[in-house]
Design an enzyme around this catalytic site. Sequence first.
Site, PDB file in Angstrom:
ATOM      1  CD  GLU A 170     105.678  30.725  66.744  1.00 22.04           C
ATOM      2  OE1 GLU A 170     106.665  30.444  67.406  1.00 22.04           O
ATOM      3  OE2 GLU A 170     104.612  30.087  66.803  1.00 22.04           O
ATOM      4  CG  HIS A 208     101.177  28.811  69.335  1.00 21.28           C
ATOM      5  ND1 HIS A 208     100.618  27.849  68.534  1.00 21.28           N
ATOM      6  CD2 HIS A 208     102.512  28.796  69.074  1.00 21.28           C
ATOM      7  CE1 HIS A 208     101.592  27.270  67.823  1.00 21.28           C
ATOM      8  NE2 HIS A 208     102.743  27.825  68.149  1.00 21.28           N
TER       9      HIS A 208
END
Length: 278
Positions: free
Chosen positions: A196, A121
Amino acid sequence: MSTPGRPPRKCRRIVGVSTKMYFSADKTTNFTSTFSSNLNDLLEPERLKIASTTDVFIIPDFIQLRGVIDSLRSRPPNLGGTESILVGAQDCHWEDYGSFTGEVSPAVLAAVGCRIVELGHAERRRLFGETDETTAKKAAAVVRNGMIPLVCVGEVSQPQVGTEGLEKAVEEVMVQVRSVLAAIADKEAEVILAYEPVWAIGASEPAGVDHVLGVVRRIRENEEFQARMEGSVRILYGGSAGPGLFDKLKSELDGLFLGRFAHDPEQFVKTIREVAEA
Ligand SMILES: O=C(CO)COP(=O)(O)O
């Protein structure tokens, strides 16, 4: 409706949330129970149809992980129980056991019923020094332990409008994608990529639809991606995602990865329904 000229994808849709470190212990417990009973109530009478076409996941913090698995296990399958809701972890180590103080073993995660592990992430890359190399090793460890790696990729800076901006973003993202796919030798292994864009995480709105579709189209055209068994690599969009978005992305995306805009269980269930029905 799929993009003209491209056959419809043969894979299940998928939508989920990571609670990051936003929730207290009590809030995770309440969220899980409200969301799973809402899922049951609100999805009637289409519940069985949705369960047969769409995966739903929830990624709580490590401490709450087991409690969430146990609480969902106590519900019947396809009624907001663990058969229809995959529980995931926010990270893991690339080794199964050893002298790695403070780390979490993928083997232990698999043994307690964890099904997905989120890796790479943007917050872990920026704040905790995760690299493409460590992310790729972790992805291989997750597959080795029979779970699904959910690997986050995305360019750091908001690109300039126009083709040049798109090209720069694609270049940055493809390095991350290639590194993960190269680490997973089994071409049939299930993998989830979450596109993302870093600049769209924690923002007031998601990245522009044309930009997201443009980048994801290029991931799908890539040789390494195409060498995988059809449907084994699914692609989600994340970054200020919420209700009202998926319909615009459905031609290229298989689902959504939510953060803040799923903190209200009703909004989360609304988004699940939209993803399943789009
Ligand atoms: O980082 C995200 C999911 O991994 C998205 O977070 P937000 O939706 O809160 O921007």
